[in-house]
Scaffold this motif. Structure first.
Motif, PDB file in Angstrom:
ATOM      1  N   ASP A  83       0.829  -1.204   0.000  1.00  0.00           N
ATOM      2  CA  ASP A  83       0.000   0.000   0.000  1.00  0.00           C
ATOM      3  C   ASP A  83       0.866   1.258   0.000  1.00  0.00           C
ATOM      4  OD1 ASP A  83      -1.758   2.010   0.397  1.00  0.00           O
ATOM      5  OD2 ASP A  83      -2.831   1.060   2.057  1.00  0.00           O
ATOM      6  N   THR A 133      -6.032  -6.692 -10.370  1.00  0.00           N
ATOM      7  CA  THR A 133      -6.897  -6.314  -9.241  1.00  0.00           C
ATOM      8  C   THR A 133      -8.369  -6.558  -9.576  1.00  0.00           C
ATOM      9  OG1 THR A 133      -6.740  -4.001  -9.958  1.00  0.00           O
ATOM     10  CG2 THR A 133      -5.363  -4.636  -8.116  1.00  0.00           C
ATOM     11  N   PRO A 139      -8.740  -4.242  -3.953  1.00  0.00           N
ATOM     12  CA  PRO A 139      -8.960  -2.793  -4.005  1.00  0.00           C
ATOM     13  C   PRO A 139      -8.125  -2.161  -5.121  1.00  0.00           C
ATOM     14  CG  PRO A 139      -8.409  -3.514  -1.766  1.00  0.00           C
ATOM     15  CD  PRO A 139      -8.206  -4.694  -2.664  1.00  0.00           C
ATOM     16  N   GLU A 140      -8.729  -1.215  -5.837  1.00  0.00           N
ATOM     17  CA  GLU A 140      -8.016  -0.565  -6.959  1.00  0.00           C
ATOM     18  C   GLU A 140      -6.844   0.274  -6.477  1.00  0.00           C
ATOM     19  OE1 GLU A 140     -10.910   1.688  -9.078  1.00  0.00           O
ATOM     20  OE2 GLU A 140     -12.038  -0.107  -9.648  1.00  0.00           O
ATOM     21  N   THR A 141      -6.862   0.611  -5.178  1.00  0.00           N
ATOM     22  CA  THR A 141      -5.799   1.464  -4.625  1.00  0.00           C
ATOM     23  C   THR A 141      -4.509   0.682  -4.376  1.00  0.00           C
ATOM     24  OG1 THR A 141      -6.812   1.000  -2.498  1.00  0.00           O
ATOM     25  CG2 THR A 141      -7.305   3.141  -3.493  1.00  0.00           C
TER      26      THR A 141
END
Ligand SMILES: Cc1cc2nc3c(=O)[nH]c(=O)nc-3n(C[C@H](O)[C@H](O)[C@H](O)COP(=O)(O)O)c2cc1C
Length: 181
Positions: A83, A133, A139-141
């Motif tokens: 992340d 993804t 999650p796209e993040t």
């Protein structure tokens, strides 16, 4: 037990695997290795998505037009992401964890290959990380760095040739411009 030097001399990228599944105890050891990898500020922002479904593996193989051949036969693939909101050097964090998994797998006699996802595109121009993804419902993040394919080797690779190491890459005592020519 092999010495560490023997392990890294003999580890080679393996792109063809037998159909034998990876033992669940081995999967656990490989994931333990990832979870012991160092991270910037000890953020441990990585996530690992383990895929052993032949159907999903076959679809993952479309993540890019070249360099994904190892996804066609591997019994196990581990998608590696981290992340960026938690760790600005997310690529470094994720890369070290991926390498730890490759070395742990090699120590177990398994073959692995790094399939680069970050910065790559599918055949129709979709970013490969968006493709992965979306396929996996992540999650796209979370940008996907790579996929590590793992399995029992169906090909033999020669160990590293210590005679061919690029010692010119090493500058002792300071930068030596003549080595860069
Ligand atoms: C950052 C990185 C990206 C790589 N991407 C791919 C890839 O997309 N597909 C592939 O088959 N191998 C990939 N590899 C494996 C390299 O091709 C391989 O490590 C290199 O040719 C040296 O061979 P060896 O691992 O057998 O020593 C990648 C390796 C690294 C470190």
């Amino acid at each position: 037990m092999k010495s560490f030097h023997d392990l890294i001399t003999e580890r080679r990228s393996i792109r063809r695997y037998t159909s034998e599944p990876v033992d669940s105890d081995d999967v656990r050891l490989i994931l333990e290795a990832a979870l012991m990898a160092p991270t910037s500020k000890s953020t441990r922002s990585w996530k690992f998505v383990c895929i052993d479904s032949p159907d999903i593996l076959a679809r993952l193989a479309d993540c890019k037009p070249a360099g994904a051949v190892s996804l066609q036969s591997c019994p196990l693939a581990i998608v590696v992401t981290a992340d960026p909101m938690q760790s600005d050097p997310w690529i470094e964090d994720a890369s070290i964890a991926a390498t730890y998994m490759q070395l742990q797998a090699a120590d177990l006699g398994l073959g692995t290959c790094w399939v680069q996802i970050h910065g790559r595109q599918t055949a129709d121009g979709t970013p490969s990380d968006e493709f992965v993804t979306s396929l996996l419902g992540m999650p796209e993040t979370l940008p996907v760095l790579c996929i590590i394919t793992i399995g029992h080797p169906a090909e033999q690779r020669k160990p590293q040739n210590l005679e061919k190491l690029t010692w010119e890459s090493v500058h002792i005592g300071g930068w030596h411009p003549e080595q860069a020519e």
